[in-house]
Design a protein around this motif. Structure first.
Motif, PDB file in Angstrom:
ATOM      1  N   HIS A 110     -16.588  33.969 -44.434  1.00 61.53           N
ATOM      2  CA  HIS A 110     -15.189  34.369 -44.627  1.00 61.53           C
ATOM      3  C   HIS A 110     -14.491  34.534 -43.271  1.00 61.53           C
ATOM      4  O   HIS A 110     -13.328  34.158 -43.104  1.00 61.53           O
ATOM      5  CB  HIS A 110     -15.108  35.681 -45.412  1.00 61.53           C
ATOM      6  CG  HIS A 110     -15.220  35.512 -46.900  1.00 61.53           C
ATOM      7  ND1 HIS A 110     -14.367  34.702 -47.625  1.00 61.53           N
ATOM      8  CD2 HIS A 110     -16.073  36.058 -47.799  1.00 61.53           C
ATOM      9  CE1 HIS A 110     -14.685  34.758 -48.911  1.00 61.53           C
ATOM     10  NE2 HIS A 110     -15.727  35.558 -49.044  1.00 61.53           N
ATOM     11  N   SER A 166     -13.621  31.145 -41.696  1.00 62.72           N
ATOM     12  CA  SER A 166     -12.533  30.401 -42.345  1.00 62.72           C
ATOM     13  C   SER A 166     -11.195  31.129 -42.327  1.00 62.72           C
ATOM     14  O   SER A 166     -10.145  30.501 -42.498  1.00 62.72           O
ATOM     15  CB  SER A 166     -12.925  30.099 -43.797  1.00 62.72           C
ATOM     16  OG  SER A 166     -13.292  31.289 -44.477  1.00 62.72           O
ATOM     17  N   LYS A 167     -11.204  32.429 -42.121  1.00 60.34           N
ATOM     18  CA  LYS A 167      -9.979  33.223 -42.186  1.00 60.34           C
ATOM     19  C   LYS A 167      -8.927  32.726 -41.201  1.00 60.34           C
ATOM     20  O   LYS A 167      -9.199  32.510 -40.025  1.00 60.34           O
ATOM     21  CB  LYS A 167     -10.298  34.691 -41.894  1.00 60.34           C
ATOM     22  CG  LYS A 167      -9.090  35.621 -42.029  1.00 60.34           C
ATOM     23  CD  LYS A 167      -9.475  37.049 -41.688  1.00 60.34           C
ATOM     24  CE  LYS A 167      -8.268  37.975 -41.779  1.00 60.34           C
ATOM     25  NZ  LYS A 167      -8.615  39.367 -41.393  1.00 60.34           N
ATOM     26  N   ASP A 207      -7.428  24.503 -49.489  1.00 60.71           N
ATOM     27  CA  ASP A 207      -8.263  25.480 -50.182  1.00 60.71           C
ATOM     28  C   ASP A 207      -9.736  25.201 -49.962  1.00 60.71           C
ATOM     29  O   ASP A 207     -10.147  24.071 -49.662  1.00 60.71           O
ATOM     30  CB  ASP A 207      -7.927  25.492 -51.666  1.00 60.71           C
ATOM     31  CG  ASP A 207      -6.536  26.048 -51.941  1.00 60.71           C
ATOM     32  OD1 ASP A 207      -5.944  26.651 -51.019  1.00 60.71           O
ATOM     33  OD2 ASP A 207      -6.049  25.880 -53.071  1.00 60.71           O
ATOM     34  N   TYR A 208     -10.544  26.241 -50.153  1.00 55.29           N
ATOM     35  CA  TYR A 208     -11.968  26.124 -49.853  1.00 55.29           C
ATOM     36  C   TYR A 208     -12.768  27.123 -50.676  1.00 55.29           C
ATOM     37  O   TYR A 208     -12.235  28.106 -51.202  1.00 55.29           O
ATOM     38  CB  TYR A 208     -12.225  26.351 -48.361  1.00 55.29           C
ATOM     39  CG  TYR A 208     -11.786  27.723 -47.867  1.00 55.29           C
ATOM     40  CD1 TYR A 208     -12.696  28.774 -47.768  1.00 55.29           C
ATOM     41  CD2 TYR A 208     -10.456  27.968 -47.517  1.00 55.29           C
ATOM     42  CE1 TYR A 208     -12.290  30.025 -47.340  1.00 55.29           C
ATOM     43  CE2 TYR A 208     -10.049  29.220 -47.085  1.00 55.29           C
ATOM     44  CZ  TYR A 208     -10.965  30.248 -46.998  1.00 55.29           C
ATOM     45  OH  TYR A 208     -10.574  31.494 -46.581  1.00 55.29           O
ATOM     46  N   SER A 209     -14.054  26.842 -50.787  1.00 62.41           N
ATOM     47  CA  SER A 209     -14.999  27.745 -51.426  1.00 62.41           C
ATOM     48  C   SER A 209     -16.330  27.594 -50.711  1.00 62.41           C
ATOM     49  O   SER A 209     -16.448  26.819 -49.769  1.00 62.41           O
ATOM     50  CB  SER A 209     -15.108  27.435 -52.920  1.00 62.41           C
ATOM     51  OG  SER A 209     -15.859  28.434 -53.586  1.00 62.41           O
ATOM     52  N   LYS A 212      -6.478  28.764 -49.321  1.00 60.86           N
ATOM     53  CA  LYS A 212      -6.955  29.971 -49.994  1.00 60.86           C
ATOM     54  C   LYS A 212      -8.408  29.809 -50.442  1.00 60.86           C
ATOM     55  O   LYS A 212      -8.812  28.743 -50.890  1.00 60.86           O
ATOM     56  CB  LYS A 212      -6.097  30.264 -51.228  1.00 60.86           C
ATOM     57  CG  LYS A 212      -4.693  30.761 -50.933  1.00 60.86           C
ATOM     58  CD  LYS A 212      -3.981  31.094 -52.245  1.00 60.86           C
ATOM     59  CE  LYS A 212      -2.573  31.614 -52.005  1.00 60.86           C
ATOM     60  NZ  LYS A 212      -1.883  31.933 -53.289  1.00 60.86           N
ATOM     61  N   TYR A 213      -9.142  30.904 -50.323  1.00 56.61           N
ATOM     62  CA  TYR A 213     -10.502  30.922 -50.851  1.00 56.61           C
ATOM     63  C   TYR A 213     -10.459  30.879 -52.365  1.00 56.61           C
ATOM     64  O   TYR A 213      -9.689  31.586 -53.005  1.00 56.61           O
ATOM     65  CB  TYR A 213     -11.230  32.184 -50.381  1.00 56.61           C
ATOM     66  CG  TYR A 213     -12.604  32.339 -50.981  1.00 56.61           C
ATOM     67  CD1 TYR A 213     -13.656  31.538 -50.561  1.00 56.61           C
ATOM     68  CD2 TYR A 213     -12.839  33.278 -51.983  1.00 56.61           C
ATOM     69  CE1 TYR A 213     -14.916  31.665 -51.124  1.00 56.61           C
ATOM     70  CE2 TYR A 213     -14.103  33.416 -52.545  1.00 56.61           C
ATOM     71  CZ  TYR A 213     -15.134  32.611 -52.111  1.00 56.61           C
ATOM     72  OH  TYR A 213     -16.375  32.731 -52.670  1.00 56.61           O
ATOM     73  N   LYS A 241     -12.402  31.393 -55.867  1.00 57.62           N
ATOM     74  CA  LYS A 241     -13.516  31.881 -56.664  1.00 57.62           C
ATOM     75  C   LYS A 241     -13.737  30.909 -57.810  1.00 57.62           C
ATOM     76  O   LYS A 241     -12.778  30.419 -58.402  1.00 57.62           O
ATOM     77  CB  LYS A 241     -13.226  33.282 -57.191  1.00 57.62           C
ATOM     78  CG  LYS A 241     -13.152  34.335 -56.092  1.00 57.62           C
ATOM     79  CD  LYS A 241     -12.965  35.725 -56.682  1.00 57.62           C
ATOM     80  CE  LYS A 241     -12.955  36.774 -55.576  1.00 57.62           C
ATOM     81  NZ  LYS A 241     -12.816  38.150 -56.125  1.00 57.62           N
TER      82      LYS A 241
END
Length: 472
Positions: A109, A112-113, A119-121, A451-452, A454
């Motif tokens: 996190h 990547s912040k 977007d990513y996961s 954005k992360y 979920k």
């Protein structure tokens, strides 16, 4: 502001049709003809296909390996991905034995912040199974939204897990709703062959391939598939490179095992001879599994066409030739494994696949976006063009011609693995959740806008038949 994308040909995994798309905020608000233009920015997609944004299921950004760190981080890597038509990446989060899983997740996190432009996961590496790990996994899935777990069967004494760890991970994933991913190569055999080669003075890059023959990938793939069937669980085999592995996946699927396969662009268009390039340039093509003899390419293409393999990842893992890859001069085992692939994934599959009649246009969308979204719990928010879905859209010019080169790519690395390859078809504009990241081939995004994501549990968004455990 609203956006109205007009005059394009919409292509999904199942349909191809002409219609306009109204975007309001981050989502697709309407699809149809003669949609109201009032208050909307008009985006002319004439001459273009409109694809759902690509989803890359396999990236390594800002990842430590072999005493160095990948050159592309979450900013340069996701920017390059966007130029290539990818709007979501799923990166591999590396864990350390004896340390809480949450520590590794927090580290990713932090990496990547404020950096990702799309977007990513995350996938989560599992290197050991014990009470502490088992106690953490429910929260990893339910709170972090990480529903896929990577087990390495290779890289002995670095990442490699034993068969008990793999089998218990499969059992746990079945119980909790996770998808187990494997790097399928027999690490013990590779370790022996590598030591033998070095002892015989065989140190050039080509020996990386010769010490990791197709048989060790096929054996590990078959073993992982059999354990999956025994557990009644689910498996995703990453970066399939050879006929030996394809055969084992096909066999497992014919038995009803819940086994899926991914390949990568490099295995479809490059071959083992690249590792023989003079002046140590073969090091540019050192990754694992290695490039294979050219005969394997037709098998991989056919596996994609027939559905034995379902997705195309990049395995993006970039290292500079000068200053990183050359750490392995005189010892091929010290060459950092990986290549810069993320930017050219869609163009290569379109040019070499669709244009040459190897796969259909709808299969192209399925392989680069939709199937990944379904397997990894992102569908239908991602992976399709539908009312209510995120407005992750690619305006793709099928007639544009270009020559791939490090001089024009957007990755931070000093070479391109596909240097000189001519492709037809490329993204012109790319939207992520309704905002341009690339507009008319110019960067229009911003670091930190990604954005992360979920993700849902495995199977919740996928119509996949589950097999029963084998009787023993």
């Amino acid at each position: 502001m609203k956006k109205l994308i007009k005059n394009g040909i919409i292509v999904t995994a199942s349909d191809t049709y002409k219609a306009d798309i109204l975007v309001e905020g981050e989502q697709i608000a309407a699809i149809g003809c003669n949609l109201p233009e009032e208050g909307a920015e008009i985006v002319d997609a004439k001459g273009c296909y409109v694809f759902p944004g690509g989803i890359d299921p396999h990236t390594h950004l800002d990842m430590p390996f072999g005493g160095t760190v990948t050159k592309d981080d979450f900013e340069s890597g996701t920017m390059a991905a966007a130029f290539g038509g990818t709007t979501t990446v799923i990166d591999f989060c590396l864990t350390e034995k004896g340390k809480p899983l949450k520590n590794a997740i927090q580290t990713w996190h932090e990496k990547s912040k404020d950096k990702a432009v799309i977007d990513y996961s995350f996938h989560l590496m599992i290197s050991e199974i014990n009470d502490d790990v088992l106690g953490e996994l429910p929260a990893v899935i339910n709170e972090e939204g990480i529903s896929s777990f990577k087990v390495f069967m290779a890289y002995k004494n670095v990442f490699q897990a034993d068969d008990e760890t793999l089998f218990r991970t499969l059992l746990t994933a079945k119980e909790l709703g996770g998808l187990v991913m494997v790097h399928a190569e027999n690490g013990d055999v590779i370790d022996y062959l590598t030591k033998k080669a070095l002892a015989e003075g065989k140190t050039d890059p080509i020996n990386h391939a010769l010490t990791r023959p197709p048989e060790v990938e096929g054996e590990a793939t078959g073993r992982a598939a059999q354990l999956t069937g025994l557990a009644g669980s689910q498996l995703y085999v990453v970066h399939v490179s050879c006929a030996d592995a394809v055969e084992k996946i096909a066999e497992a699927r014919s038995k009803g095992f819940d086994v899926w396969g991914e390949t990568c662009p490099q295995y479809l268009v490059l071959d083992q001879t690249y590792l023989e390039k003079p002046n140590f340039e073969g090091a540019k093509y050192v990754w694992s599994p290695p490039l294979r003899e050219k005969k394997h390419q037709d098998v991989l293409w056919n596996a994609l066409k027939t559905g034995v393999l379902q997705t195309l990842g990049s395995d993006q893992c970039s290292f500079d030739f000068k200053g990183q890859k050359d750490l392995g001069k005189g010892d091929f085992t010290k060459i950092p494994n990986g290549g810069p692939i993320i930017e050219d994934r869609l163009s290569i599959l379109f040019s070499e696949g669709v244009n040459k009649g190897r796969i259909s246009l709808n299969q192209f969308v399925d392989m680069t976006s939709t199937k990944t979204a379904k397997l990894f719990g992102l569908y239908p928010k991602k992976g399709t063009i539908a009312v209510g879905s995120d407005a992750d859209l690619v305006l793709f010019d099928p007639s544009a011609e270009r020559t791939i080169s490090a001089e024009t790519h957007h990755m931070a690395v000093d070479y391109n693995a596909f240097e000189g390859l001519q492709v037809t078809g490329e993204p012109v504009s790319v939207l992520s959740r309704g905002e341009f990241v690339v507009k008319d081939k110019q960067f229009a995004g911003q670091a930190g806008k990604g954005k992360y994501q979920k993700r849902a549990k495995y199977g919740e968004l996928l119509d996949a038949s589950k097999s029963a455990p084998i009787s023993i």
